[in-house]
Design a protein around this motif. Structure first.
Motif, PDB file in Angstrom:
ATOM      1  N   ASN A 141      65.534 -11.031 -60.776  1.00 28.48           N
ATOM      2  CA  ASN A 141      64.164 -11.474 -61.064  1.00 28.48           C
ATOM      3  C   ASN A 141      63.497 -11.897 -59.760  1.00 28.48           C
ATOM      4  N   GLU A 142      62.633 -11.056 -59.276  1.00 32.27           N
ATOM      5  CA  GLU A 142      61.997 -11.299 -57.974  1.00 32.27           C
ATOM      6  C   GLU A 142      60.553 -11.737 -58.210  1.00 32.27           C
ATOM      7  N   SER A 143      59.590 -11.021 -57.653  1.00 31.93           N
ATOM      8  CA  SER A 143      58.196 -11.449 -57.750  1.00 31.93           C
ATOM      9  C   SER A 143      57.348 -10.408 -57.034  1.00 31.93           C
ATOM     10  N   ILE A 144      56.036 -10.407 -57.305  1.00 31.07           N
ATOM     11  CA  ILE A 144      55.144  -9.592 -56.470  1.00 31.07           C
ATOM     12  C   ILE A 144      55.281 -10.083 -55.020  1.00 31.07           C
ATOM     13  N   ALA A 145      55.596 -11.386 -54.864  1.00 31.02           N
ATOM     14  CA  ALA A 145      55.805 -11.942 -53.518  1.00 31.02           C
ATOM     15  C   ALA A 145      57.094 -11.420 -52.869  1.00 31.02           C
ATOM     16  N   GLY A 146      57.859 -10.609 -53.605  1.00 28.04           N
ATOM     17  CA  GLY A 146      59.021  -9.945 -53.013  1.00 28.04           C
ATOM     18  C   GLY A 146      58.663  -8.572 -52.460  1.00 28.04           C
ATOM     19  N   LEU A 147      57.412  -8.169 -52.695  1.00 24.95           N
ATOM     20  CA  LEU A 147      56.969  -6.831 -52.268  1.00 24.95           C
ATOM     21  C   LEU A 147      55.753  -6.901 -51.357  1.00 24.95           C
ATOM     22  N   ALA A 148      55.048  -8.022 -51.398  1.00 20.36           N
ATOM     23  CA  ALA A 148      53.772  -8.144 -50.673  1.00 20.36           C
ATOM     24  C   ALA A 148      53.647  -9.588 -50.173  1.00 20.36           C
ATOM     25  N   PRO A 149      52.780  -9.821 -49.173  1.00 22.12           N
ATOM     26  CA  PRO A 149      52.651 -11.182 -48.646  1.00 22.12           C
ATOM     27  C   PRO A 149      51.923 -12.116 -49.610  1.00 22.12           C
ATOM     28  N   LEU A 150      52.159 -13.417 -49.480  1.00 15.83           N
ATOM     29  CA  LEU A 150      51.464 -14.410 -50.311  1.00 15.83           C
ATOM     30  C   LEU A 150      51.243 -15.676 -49.491  1.00 15.83           C
ATOM     31  N   LEU A 151      49.968 -15.958 -49.225  1.00 20.07           N
ATOM     32  CA  LEU A 151      49.600 -17.118 -48.404  1.00 20.07           C
ATOM     33  C   LEU A 151      50.092 -18.418 -49.045  1.00 20.07           C
ATOM     34  N   GLY A 152      50.628 -19.317 -48.234  1.00 18.90           N
ATOM     35  CA  GLY A 152      51.081 -20.607 -48.744  1.00 18.90           C
ATOM     36  C   GLY A 152      52.458 -20.561 -49.378  1.00 18.90           C
ATOM     37  N   LEU A 238      55.455  -6.768 -63.773  1.00 20.17           N
ATOM     38  CA  LEU A 238      54.930  -7.380 -65.002  1.00 20.17           C
ATOM     39  C   LEU A 238      53.568  -8.023 -64.781  1.00 20.17           C
ATOM     40  N   THR A 239      52.803  -8.066 -65.814  1.00 20.12           N
ATOM     41  CA  THR A 239      51.434  -8.580 -65.979  1.00 20.12           C
ATOM     42  C   THR A 239      50.411  -7.585 -65.414  1.00 20.12           C
ATOM     43  N   ALA A 240      49.233  -7.592 -66.030  1.00 18.71           N
ATOM     44  CA  ALA A 240      48.178  -6.646 -65.613  1.00 18.71           C
ATOM     45  C   ALA A 240      47.820  -6.890 -64.152  1.00 18.71           C
ATOM     46  N   MET A 241      47.626  -8.171 -63.793  1.00 18.44           N
ATOM     47  CA  MET A 241      47.227  -8.465 -62.415  1.00 18.44           C
ATOM     48  C   MET A 241      48.373  -8.176 -61.436  1.00 18.44           C
ATOM     49  N   GLY A 242      49.608  -8.380 -61.895  1.00 19.28           N
ATOM     50  CA  GLY A 242      50.762  -8.042 -61.059  1.00 19.28           C
ATOM     51  C   GLY A 242      50.779  -6.563 -60.725  1.00 19.28           C
ATOM     52  N   LYS A 243      50.452  -5.736 -61.720  1.00 21.90           N
ATOM     53  CA  LYS A 243      50.446  -4.268 -61.511  1.00 21.90           C
ATOM     54  C   LYS A 243      49.336  -3.882 -60.536  1.00 21.90           C
ATOM     55  N   ILE A 244      48.159  -4.496 -60.715  1.00 21.46           N
ATOM     56  CA  ILE A 244      47.049  -4.191 -59.801  1.00 21.46           C
ATOM     57  C   ILE A 244      47.440  -4.619 -58.378  1.00 21.46           C
ATOM     58  N   GLY A 245      47.976  -5.850 -58.261  1.00 20.16           N
ATOM     59  CA  GLY A 245      48.381  -6.355 -56.938  1.00 20.16           C
ATOM     60  C   GLY A 245      49.423  -5.458 -56.287  1.00 20.16           C
ATOM     61  N   TYR A 246      50.362  -5.001 -57.090  1.00 15.88           N
ATOM     62  CA  TYR A 246      51.426  -4.127 -56.560  1.00 15.88           C
ATOM     63  C   TYR A 246      50.832  -2.851 -55.985  1.00 15.88           C
ATOM     64  N   TRP A 247      49.975  -2.182 -56.772  1.00 11.24           N
ATOM     65  CA  TRP A 247      49.444  -0.887 -56.314  1.00 11.24           C
ATOM     66  C   TRP A 247      48.496  -1.054 -55.134  1.00 11.24           C
ATOM     67  N   VAL A 248      47.655  -2.099 -55.173  1.00 12.03           N
ATOM     68  CA  VAL A 248      46.726  -2.296 -54.041  1.00 12.03           C
ATOM     69  C   VAL A 248      47.530  -2.608 -52.770  1.00 12.03           C
ATOM     70  N   SER A 249      48.567  -3.423 -52.901  1.00 11.51           N
ATOM     71  CA  SER A 249      49.370  -3.774 -51.709  1.00 11.51           C
ATOM     72  C   SER A 249      50.098  -2.556 -51.139  1.00 11.51           C
ATOM     73  N   ARG A 250      50.432  -1.574 -52.021  1.00  7.90           N
ATOM     74  CA  ARG A 250      51.097  -0.341 -51.544  1.00  7.90           C
ATOM     75  C   ARG A 250      50.099   0.596 -50.881  1.00  7.90           C
TER      76      ARG A 250
END
Ligand code: NAI
Length: 273
Positions: A141-152, A238-250
């Motif tokens: 169980n990781e996170s979008i923060a395991g694939l892309a940067p996250l401030l703070g 997981l989550t709609a915003m997670g999917k958007i964040g994943y694809w935009v970060s890629r």
């Protein structure tokens, strides 16, 4: 492709006394699995064990602090002795952090790495031979923060990136031996995680959390994780915003970084509530 079935399988969940871990254990138990619930919170894990038993599930609750290698080894050994082996290991126990890098003590990084990365490593090392024997499944169980940067969240993102490197590489080593590794990257899920986030000095932070989009429930996340496990997904976002964040970060990493930084920057500037 044939789906994995979990009836009468042995499922070990770390961080099982709350949030996503508890919901995932419930979901597997409903499918007929025997669950070993591991958590550092001895009182809550025993209460969960009782609730599972009352619902007619075969269950074992164990206190296990995943930062202690000996706890992880003892817990896996106990599960193997009691039930004969491990079919699924859900590496889920985790903590987060919200603080600016310049102010954050090194001890905070050490603590976050100890729980999120080394905890998952110790549990997987202790369970791997049984998982190989039973052609089992590891879920990280990781996170979008395991694939892309996250401030703070420099410590949190580092720990989740470390998990990502470990588990995607491990997948390539054990796939031929019948073991599957599924990586889960949730967006925001409504759990107790943020109430216990560490601040710069290592105590629980009182800075309000920034969030993007709607939070899903742990039960919704658990259903998706269960279905992903049945289908042996490699990566589950997981989550709609997670999917958007994943694809935009890629697809547009620089754009993602600028937008994310603008969205989260204010968080550390707002006074503690
Ligand atoms: P939660 O705080 O509700 O549950 C975490 C559980 O882990 C608690 O029961 C806690 O006692 C246990 N735990 C913490 N440290 C431990 C240790 N050293 N040893 C054993 N158990 C320990 O949080 P949640 O959200 O359910 O978190 C589960 C996982 O999901 C974490 O790895 C987190 O990073 C990940 N995640 C959560 C997201 C969210 O928005 N809630 C988003 C992305 C990932």
């Amino acid at each position: 492709m044939a789906r994995r079935r979990f009836s009468n399988r042995i499922v070990v969940v770390t961080g099982a006394a709350s949030g996503i871990g508890l919901a995932v254990a419930r979901r597997f138990a409903r499918a007929g699995a025997t669950c070993a619930l591991l958590d550092m919170d001895a009182v809550r894990v025993k209460a969960c064990e009782q609730a599972f038993a009352d619902a007619g599930h075969r269950v074992l609750g164990l206190r296990c602090d995943v930062t202690r290698r000996s706890d992880c080894e003892a817990a896996m050994q106990t599960v193997i002795e009691r039930f004969g082996g491990i079919d699924v290991l859900f590496n889920n126990a985790g903590i987060t952090q919200r603080s600016a890098f310049v102010e954050t003590r090194i001890e905070v990084y050490e603590r976050v790495m100890a729980v999120n990365f080394f905890g998952a490593l110790y549990c997987t090392k202790a369970a791997i031979h049984s998982l190989i024997r039973r052609r089992g499944l590891i879920i990280s169980n990781e996170s979008i923060a395991g694939l892309a940067p996250l401030l703070g969240r420099t410590g949190y993102a580092a720990s989740k990136h470390a998990m990502h490197g470990l588990f995607t590489s491990l997948r390539s080593e054990v796939r031929d031996r019948g073991v599957h590794v599924m990586v889960v990257c949730p967006g925001f899920i409504k759990t107790n995680l943020q109430d216990r986030a560490l601040g710069a000095d290592g105590t629980v932070t009182r800075h309000p959390q920034s969030r993007v989009g709607r939070q899903d429930t742990p039960e919704c996340a658990a259903d998706a994780i269960f279905r992903g496990a049945e289908r042996e997904k490699d990566l589950l976002v997981l989550t709609a915003m997670g999917k958007i964040g994943y694809w935009v970060s890629r697809l547009a990493p620089a754009f993602y970084e600028r937008r994310m930084a603008r969205r989260f920057k204010a968080e550390l500037e707002r006074p503690p509530s």
